[in-house]
Every structure is written in structure tokens, then in C-alpha cells.
Design an enzyme around this catalytic site. Structure first.
Site, PDB file in Angstrom:
ATOM      1  N   SER A   6       0.872  -1.180   0.000  1.00 34.35           N
ATOM      2  CA  SER A   6       0.000   0.000   0.000  1.00 34.35           C
ATOM      3  C   SER A   6       0.905   1.225   0.000  1.00 34.35           C
ATOM      4  CB  SER A   6      -0.927  -0.015   1.222  1.00 34.35           C
ATOM      5  OG  SER A   6      -0.191  -0.210   2.401  1.00 34.35           O
ATOM      6  N   GLU A   8       1.175   5.563   0.783  1.00 37.16           N
ATOM      7  CA  GLU A   8       0.598   6.704   1.508  1.00 37.16           C
ATOM      8  C   GLU A   8       1.028   8.036   0.884  1.00 37.16           C
ATOM      9  OE1 GLU A   8       1.052   6.420   5.799  1.00 37.16           O
ATOM     10  OE2 GLU A   8       1.638   8.531   5.885  1.00 37.16           O
ATOM     11  N   TYR A  40      -3.829  13.069   7.261  1.00 38.81           N
ATOM     12  CA  TYR A  40      -4.785  14.041   7.813  1.00 38.81           C
ATOM     13  C   TYR A  40      -4.014  14.954   8.752  1.00 38.81           C
ATOM     14  CZ  TYR A  40      -9.112  15.460  10.304  1.00 38.81           C
ATOM     15  OH  TYR A  40     -10.177  16.143  10.843  1.00 38.81           O
ATOM     16  N   ASP A 100      -0.622  14.477  16.093  1.00 41.32           N
ATOM     17  CA  ASP A 100       0.285  15.360  16.844  1.00 41.32           C
ATOM     18  C   ASP A 100      -0.119  16.786  16.547  1.00 41.32           C
ATOM     19  OD1 ASP A 100       2.119  13.439  17.935  1.00 41.32           O
ATOM     20  OD2 ASP A 100       2.856  13.154  15.893  1.00 41.32           O
ATOM     21  N   TYR A 137       4.361   0.827  17.021  1.00 38.02           N
ATOM     22  CA  TYR A 137       5.704   1.412  17.184  1.00 38.02           C
ATOM     23  C   TYR A 137       6.720   0.365  17.649  1.00 38.02           C
ATOM     24  CZ  TYR A 137       3.001   5.617  16.685  1.00 38.02           C
ATOM     25  OH  TYR A 137       2.159   6.564  16.173  1.00 38.02           O
ATOM     26  N   HIS A 141       6.875   4.438  20.893  1.00 41.60           N
ATOM     27  CA  HIS A 141       6.445   5.829  20.636  1.00 41.60           C
ATOM     28  C   HIS A 141       7.237   6.776  21.556  1.00 41.60           C
ATOM     29  CE1 HIS A 141       3.791   9.387  20.865  1.00 41.60           C
ATOM     30  NE2 HIS A 141       3.557   9.093  19.601  1.00 41.60           N
ATOM     31  N   PHE A 208      13.253  14.529  10.899  1.00 43.99           N
ATOM     32  CA  PHE A 208      11.956  13.896  11.084  1.00 43.99           C
ATOM     33  C   PHE A 208      12.081  12.683  12.021  1.00 43.99           C
ATOM     34  CE2 PHE A 208       8.255  11.404   9.482  1.00 43.99           C
ATOM     35  CZ  PHE A 208       7.292  12.282   9.950  1.00 43.99           C
ATOM     36  N   HIS A 258       3.905  -1.160   3.657  1.00 47.82           N
ATOM     37  CA  HIS A 258       3.200   0.116   3.463  1.00 47.82           C
ATOM     38  C   HIS A 258       4.269   1.196   3.250  1.00 47.82           C
ATOM     39  CE1 HIS A 258       0.068   3.210   4.059  1.00 47.82           C
ATOM     40  NE2 HIS A 258       0.984   3.870   4.749  1.00 47.82           N
TER      41      HIS A 258
HETATM   42  P1  FAD Z   1      -1.823   6.615  20.470  1.00 49.23           P
HETATM   43  O1  FAD Z   1      -1.954   5.188  20.118  1.00 49.23           O
HETATM   44  O2  FAD Z   1      -2.974   7.281  21.149  1.00 49.23           O
HETATM   45  O3  FAD Z   1      -0.510   6.760  21.389  1.00 49.23           O
HETATM   46  C1  FAD Z   1       0.107   8.035  21.578  1.00 49.23           C
HETATM   47  C2  FAD Z   1       0.967   7.985  22.851  1.00 49.23           C
HETATM   48  O4  FAD Z   1       0.107   7.961  23.999  1.00 49.23           O
HETATM   49  C3  FAD Z   1       1.858   6.754  22.980  1.00 49.23           C
HETATM   50  O5  FAD Z   1       3.046   7.146  23.638  1.00 49.23           O
HETATM   51  C4  FAD Z   1       1.041   5.814  23.864  1.00 49.23           C
HETATM   52  O6  FAD Z   1       1.855   4.899  24.564  1.00 49.23           O
HETATM   53  C5  FAD Z   1       0.359   6.806  24.796  1.00 49.23           C
HETATM   54  N1  FAD Z   1      -0.954   6.367  25.269  1.00 49.23           N
HETATM   55  C6  FAD Z   1      -1.926   5.764  24.568  1.00 49.23           C
HETATM   56  N2  FAD Z   1      -2.998   5.542  25.365  1.00 49.23           N
HETATM   57  C7  FAD Z   1      -2.701   6.050  26.591  1.00 49.23           C
HETATM   58  C8  FAD Z   1      -3.405   6.149  27.825  1.00 49.23           C
HETATM   59  N3  FAD Z   1      -4.655   5.670  27.974  1.00 49.23           N
HETATM   60  N4  FAD Z   1      -2.778   6.722  28.879  1.00 49.23           N
HETATM   61  C9  FAD Z   1      -1.511   7.209  28.771  1.00 49.23           C
HETATM   62  N5  FAD Z   1      -0.795   7.150  27.617  1.00 49.23           N
HETATM   63  C10 FAD Z   1      -1.382   6.589  26.527  1.00 49.23           C
HETATM   64  N6  FAD Z   1      -0.140  11.873  12.288  1.00 49.23           N
HETATM   65  C11 FAD Z   1      -0.993  12.793  11.758  1.00 49.23           C
HETATM   66  O7  FAD Z   1      -1.157  13.885  12.353  1.00 49.23           O
HETATM   67  N7  FAD Z   1      -1.670  12.554  10.582  1.00 49.23           N
HETATM   68  C12 FAD Z   1      -1.553  11.381   9.910  1.00 49.23           C
HETATM   69  O8  FAD Z   1      -2.169  11.204   8.859  1.00 49.23           O
HETATM   70  C13 FAD Z   1      -0.675  10.382  10.435  1.00 49.23           C
HETATM   71  N8  FAD Z   1      -0.543   9.178   9.835  1.00 49.23           N
HETATM   72  C14 FAD Z   1       0.233   8.213  10.429  1.00 49.23           C
HETATM   73  C15 FAD Z   1       0.283   6.936   9.845  1.00 49.23           C
HETATM   74  C16 FAD Z   1       1.050   5.922  10.427  1.00 49.23           C
HETATM   75  C17 FAD Z   1       1.068   4.556   9.790  1.00 49.23           C
HETATM   76  C18 FAD Z   1       1.791   6.189  11.621  1.00 49.23           C
HETATM   77  C19 FAD Z   1       2.647   5.114  12.246  1.00 49.23           C
HETATM   78  C20 FAD Z   1       1.746   7.450  12.200  1.00 49.23           C
HETATM   79  C21 FAD Z   1       0.959   8.468  11.636  1.00 49.23           C
HETATM   80  N9  FAD Z   1       0.851   9.729  12.209  1.00 49.23           N
HETATM   81  C22 FAD Z   1       0.011  10.690  11.672  1.00 49.23           C
HETATM   82  C23 FAD Z   1       1.618  10.067  13.412  1.00 49.23           C
HETATM   83  C24 FAD Z   1       0.833   9.802  14.715  1.00 49.23           C
HETATM   84  O9  FAD Z   1      -0.291  10.636  14.772  1.00 49.23           O
HETATM   85  C25 FAD Z   1       1.791  10.099  15.875  1.00 49.23           C
HETATM   86  O10 FAD Z   1       2.783   9.112  15.936  1.00 49.23           O
HETATM   87  C26 FAD Z   1       1.134  10.344  17.217  1.00 49.23           C
HETATM   88  O11 FAD Z   1       2.133  10.890  18.104  1.00 49.23           O
HETATM   89  C27 FAD Z   1       0.590   9.096  17.888  1.00 49.23           C
HETATM   90  O12 FAD Z   1      -0.523   8.631  17.253  1.00 49.23           O
HETATM   91  P2  FAD Z   1      -1.128   7.187  17.679  1.00 49.23           P
HETATM   92  O13 FAD Z   1      -2.339   7.015  16.900  1.00 49.23           O
HETATM   93  O14 FAD Z   1      -0.077   6.159  17.622  1.00 49.23           O
HETATM   94  O15 FAD Z   1      -1.474   7.521  19.226  1.00 49.23           O
END
Ligand code: FAD
Length: 280
Positions: A6, A8, A40, A100, A137, A141, A208, A258
Site C-alpha cells: 500500500s 501513503e 490528515y 500530533d 511502534y 512511541h 523527522f 506500506h
Molecule cells: P496513540 O496510540 O494514542 O498513542 C500516543 C501515545 O500515547 C503513545 O506514547 C502511547 O503509549 C500513549 N498512550 C496511549 N494511550 C494512553 C493512555 N490511555 N494513557 C496514557 N498514555 C497513553 N499523524 C498525523 O497527524 N496525521 C496522519 O495522517 C498520520 N498518519 C500516520 C500513519 C502511520 C502509519 C503512523 C505510524 C503514524 C501516523 N501519524 C500521523 C503520526 C501519529 O499521529 C503520531 O505518531 C502520534 O504521536 C501518535 O498517534 P497514535 O495514533 O499512535 O497515538
């Protein structure tokens, strides 16, 4: 057998960017990817351009196209509206993320805080309509308190309803292998597809990678530093390194690859076509 893949993209900002992206997507469509995806901007900064890019990508290539959707800084009602639009448009897959926020941007009211909250919200409002893919991750992360904590949070996303995951990029296959072992121990059985970042520019990659917590091994950063001013050699070396990594990941039974294309087809295509079992 063709290797599942895939690709991106990020939503282009200009007319020139839009028409250039169409050309890149046509090239990538030729290898029959499983899907394309479009990023996004957290806080809804690309809400309209992501939607437009998803619809035009699918119309132009005929390839299923998945929007990324992040929750931090977005109001739940805005997310719900977007989910309804995607469902009405026949979109069947989402990449669900926390996102983020740029520093200085407030969180907004009623914000879903973590990706697991977003996955639960999507399931609550749209049941099983979407295939939900989340982030993983292998190198932990950067905000996580510990590797174990991060893995538990990953497990929470799966428990909330995630169907599959794509990893942050990395350049050491051992990180993926170890992560898969730890997932198995915790009973996490969804497909986890490695995210592959081609090497296109030394300075940008280093900047990055520091921000997103991807480790660049010292030997690799030193080699790239030596080649930083020789673009052709850096690209050729980068393709060899990333191609070798992809092969190792497939040998570890990765379910697909991906590619973070950065809106450029050629580096990804040439890496992909260098793999065993892929017809050039
Ligand atoms: P989460 O899974 O919510 O985790 C974020 C952090 O919070 C981690 O350190 C986790 O351990 C911690 N955490 C989770 N749950 C809890 C809890 N209940 N209590 C305390 N800590 C917790 N970013 C964008 O803005 N736009 C995009 O389109 C985008 N696409 C991406 C695509 C891929 C394939 C990847 C790998 C990343 C992408 N990102 C994107 C980046 C991503 O948004 C960041 O890495 C962000 O910091 C974490 O997102 P997440 O969904 O992994 O967060």
C-alpha cells in the site's frame, strides 16, 4: 506471488501538486496495491483537502483509498460528520490515529484523547462498516513511559476494535521481529504491516526521525552524511538499504509493506520491484 503493498500520500496544497500527484499515483497503481492512503492534519487542518484527495485518488486510479483520521484537537461532532461522509462515499477503510498537534494549539472541548478512544468512537457510531487500521511502534512511541506501557496501549487499540496496524518506520528488521514476538506473547494477532520510509534526503530524514522516535543506526547516519551532497549516490544507496530491509521483513513473514511515498513514486517503485517475487 505478488507482495501485498500500500502507498501513503499527503494531500497536495497547490494545483501543480495535485496534477503531479496524479502522475505519481498512476505509476504506483500499475503494481496493483491493496490500497492507497491520504494523511490528515491533526486538529482538522486538512479536513477538506484530505477528503478531496481521497475521492480524486480513487476516481483517478480505481484503487481503494483510505483516509487517515486523527482525533486530537478535533471535536467529536466534526469527526462524526466526517465518518458519515466517508461511509456515504463508499469508503471502507480508515487509518485511525491520535495525531500530533503543532505546539500552541489548544485541545478543544470534548476531545478524544488517544487513538484507542477514536477507534471505540468509530465502532460505536459506525459498527463494523470500516476496516480500522491503527499505528504501531516497534521502536516505542517517543512519548511512551516505557516499551511495555506502549505495548499495552497498542493492545487497547486492538481491544477497542482495530483490524490491522501499520508501523512507524524503522531501519532495523530486529525491531520488527522483537515487536511481533512481544505482540504474540500478549495475544495480539492482527496483521501488523511494516511502514517503509524511502531515503531521499539526509537532513530531512534526520530531523523527522528525531521528532517521531525512529532510530537511524550510527553506521547508516554516517554513510548518509557522507553522501548528503551527492543526491544520485544517496538515492542509490538508500534504495539498496531499504530494499534489503524490505526483503528481511518479508522473510520474517511480514504480511505486506506500506510505503510512505512523500508523494514520489519512483523510489518506492524501484524498491518494491527489487523484491523477490515481484515482477518488474
Ligand atoms: P496513540 O496510540 O494514542 O498513542 C500516543 C501515545 O500515547 C503513545 O506514547 C502511547 O503509549 C500513549 N498512550 C496511549 N494511550 C494512553 C493512555 N490511555 N494513557 C496514557 N498514555 C497513553 N499523524 C498525523 O497527524 N496525521 C496522519 O495522517 C498520520 N498518519 C500516520 C500513519 C502511520 C502509519 C503512523 C505510524 C503514524 C501516523 N501519524 C500521523 C503520526 C501519529 O499521529 C503520531 O505518531 C502520534 O504521536 C501518535 O498517534 P497514535 O495514533 O499512535 O497515538
Amino acid at each position: 506471488m505478488q507482495v501485498p503493498c500500500s502507498f501513503e500520500f499527503f494531500p497536495p496544497k497547490t494545483e501543480a501538486g495535485i496534477s503531479k500527484l496524479k502522475q505519481e499515483q498512476s505509476l504506483l497503481a500499475s503494481v496493483q496495491p491493496e490500497f492507497f492512503s491520504v494523511t490528515y492534519g491533526a486538529g482538522g487542518s486538512t479536513r477538506d483537502t484530505t477528503l478531496a484527495a481521497v475521492l480524486s485518488t480513487r476516481a483517478h486510479t480505481g484503487v481503494a483509498t483510505a483516509p487517515h483520521l486523527s482525533c486530537i484537537g478535533d471535536e467529536p461532532e466534526d469527526i462524526l460528520q466526517l465518518l458519515n461522509t466517508y461511509r456515504d462515499q463508499g469508503i471502507g477503510r480508515l487509518i485511525a490515529l491520535r495525531g500530533d498537534l503543532p505546539s500552541g494549539m489548544g485541545l478543544g472541548r470534548g476531545t478524544l484523547k488517544y487513538a484507542a478512544d477514536l477507534v471505540g468512537f468509530i465502532r460505536q457510531h459506525t459498527a463494523d462498516h470500516f476496516h480500522i487500521c491503527v499505528a504501531a511502534y516497534p521502536e516505542v512511541h517517543p512519548e511512551a513511559r516505557s516499551g511495555q506501557d506502549d505495548l499495552q496501549h497498542f493492545k487497547a487499540k486492538v481491544a477497542a476494535g482495530a483490524d490491522s496496524a501499520i508501523t512507524q518506520y524503522f531501519y532495523c528488521a530486529d525491531a520488527y521481529s522483537d515487536f511481533m514476538d512481544r505482540c504474540q506473547t500478549l495475544g495480539i494477532n492482527i496483521p501488523i504491516v511494516p511502514g517503509i520510509m524511502p531515503i531521499l534526503n539526509y537532513q530531512k530524514l534526520m530531523r523527522f526521525s528525531t521528532a517521531c522516535g525512529a532510530d537511524i543506526p550510527r553506521w547508516l547516519s554516517k554513510r548518509l552524511e557522507d553522501l548528503a551532497d551527492d543526491e544520485a549516490s544517496l538515492l542509490a544507496f538508500g534504495k539498496d538499504v531499504v530494499g534489503e530491509l524490505c526483503q528481511q521483513l518479508l522473510d520474517l513473514d511480514a504480511p505486506g509493506l506500506h510505503f510512505y511515498t512523500l508523494n514520489q513514486a519512483e523510489p518506492c517503485l524501484s524498491i518494491y520491484q527489487s523484491l523477490k517475487g515481484v515482477l518488474a
